[in-house]
Design a protein around this motif. Sequence first.
Motif, mmCIF file in Angstrom:
data_model
loop_
_atom_site.group_PDB
_atom_site.id
_atom_site.type_symbol
_atom_site.label_atom_id
_atom_site.label_comp_id
_atom_site.label_asym_id
_atom_site.label_seq_id
_atom_site.Cartn_x
_atom_site.Cartn_y
_atom_site.Cartn_z
ATOM 1 N N SER A 84 181.520 -18.626 101.362
ATOM 2 C CA SER A 84 181.531 -17.810 102.578
ATOM 3 C C SER A 84 181.228 -16.366 102.236
ATOM 4 O O SER A 84 181.650 -15.881 101.188
ATOM 5 C CB SER A 84 182.936 -17.817 103.157
ATOM 6 N N THR A 85 180.525 -15.700 103.117
ATOM 7 C CA THR A 85 180.268 -14.279 102.886
ATOM 8 C C THR A 85 181.050 -13.474 103.905
ATOM 9 O O THR A 85 181.305 -13.940 104.997
ATOM 10 C CB THR A 85 178.774 -13.964 102.975
ATOM 11 N N THR A 95 174.034 -17.781 105.643
ATOM 12 C CA THR A 95 173.640 -17.582 104.249
ATOM 13 C C THR A 95 172.576 -18.609 103.834
ATOM 14 O O THR A 95 171.579 -18.256 103.188
ATOM 15 C CB THR A 95 174.872 -17.691 103.333
HETATM 16 MG MG LIG Z 1 177.580 -16.449 104.817
#
Ligand SMILES: [Mg+2]
Length: 476
Positions: A110-111, A48
Amino acid sequence: MRGDSLVISSLADSLVRGVETIGDSVSETFFEPVIRLGVTGLARSGKTVFITSLVANLLDRGRMTGLVAQQEGRINAAYLQPQPDDTVPRFDYESHMSDLTGPEPHWPDSTRAVSELRLSFKARPAGLLAGLQGPRTVHLDIVDYPGEWLLDLALLEKSYEDWSQETLSRIEKRTEAAEFLAQARAADPASVHDEPTAQALAAAFSTYLNKAREAGFYDCTPGRFLLPGDLAGSPVLTFAPLPISDPSRRRTLQREMERRYEAYKSKVVKPFFRDHFSRIDRQVVLVDALGAIHKGPQAVEDMRRAMADILSAFRPGRNAWLSQLLLGKRVERILFAATKADHLHHLQHPRLTAIMEALTREARDRASFAGAETAALSMASLRATTEEMRSHNGSELPCVRGTLLDSGKQAAFYPGELPDDPAHLLAPARNGADTWLGEDYGFMAFAPAHLTLRPGDGPPHIRLDRAAQFLIGDRL
Ligand SMILES: [Mg+2]
Ligand SMILES: Nc1nc2c(ncn2[C@@H]2O[C@H](COP(=O)(O)OP(=O)(O)OP(=O)(O)O)[C@@H](O)[C@H]2O)c(=O)[nH]1
């Protein structure tokens, strides 16, 4: 007469407009090149932050001198555009950017799923054509997806029975798996299927997977158990490996688990490869090598294996289903990037790059064999530290200084000296050493620095421009 000419002009108008619309979609498909850049890596590897900083630095290119088209002044403009895929979530560039560069800078959350962003350039071609052609539009579609999803490719070739056996024997000795293993052993695969049992087993299995990942194990598949997104709670994620001795009979727990495992393969794994992976032209694989070195030899060895597995997806010959899907199309360039290099003084960067090269050598040799160009480098997407030399017991130590994440205090930090020869790390790791001999490798979590960006400059980075040049430079 007047009336007639009016009619004619509005007809002509709509004709022209019609042509324009067609013209647009034609030029879009035939004349405006699209580069699809895949960005992947294991959890927390820095995907990210990488995409956010890459986009910011491509929009404001003051710090992108390593990008040749920028150096040559050929990029007239770069701008964000609606992406072509209507059903894929958009990469949330604006909020990630304000997380990183706002008044209280912090790392983004977090993704958990695939996302996409389109950046378009107006650039003049290089060389002979430059004088003849005006600027043309090149689209860059950036696709962010978890590396764990690539590990699932291996499941396609395994039956439920094989997968169960393999998984159970691999995790047998892991303390993180104790609870799940007790439940799995107590379960009777031949009993009549009931949903609460299946759910309890699946829940225990995914608790194990999460703990294993926390502990630094990288072989945490099926990948979607860790990143369920909107599949959470659905039957395709409600299964677990079971100790199987007999062939399955109808309506048993085992049969239902097997059915769901197969559904996971056909409804989750295959669509990802078909809809996303198969369309990628350029790929960057991000690796938190420093984090693994800090955790110790086992984490390094585990990471090396996970990399080899991840990269087998880029060598489609190995998987019949995937080769069929790709029909000879392949990723043209793959970059292996060690992220977070701002934890090290630049004097140590060549050593980190050498470790990265060695860590991925096996996998890279295979990918080259499949016709892709590969490179390794160490970089920081967002530089959170500054460098300084500090004297310690009569010698000068190359340190980095930044704001510590937990305390908010400024500190200088010496992470230890990486070996000149990567084999000094990789060999003990391969041979199952428990700790590093001699050297300890520290790791400090730094917060992103407060930034005041000059107009035209993106956020500070290390070698992000070199990464961009390798990945897309030739197409601008
Ligand atoms: Mg991420
Ligand atoms: N110092 C420093 N830390 C970084 C950098 N990039 C990432 N990090 C750290 O690594 C963490 C993970 O970065 P992300 O970009 O969120 O990683 P990710 O791969 O998207 O993680 P998931 O979405 O959880 O899979 C961040 O929270 C930071 O602590 C960098 O360039 N420099």
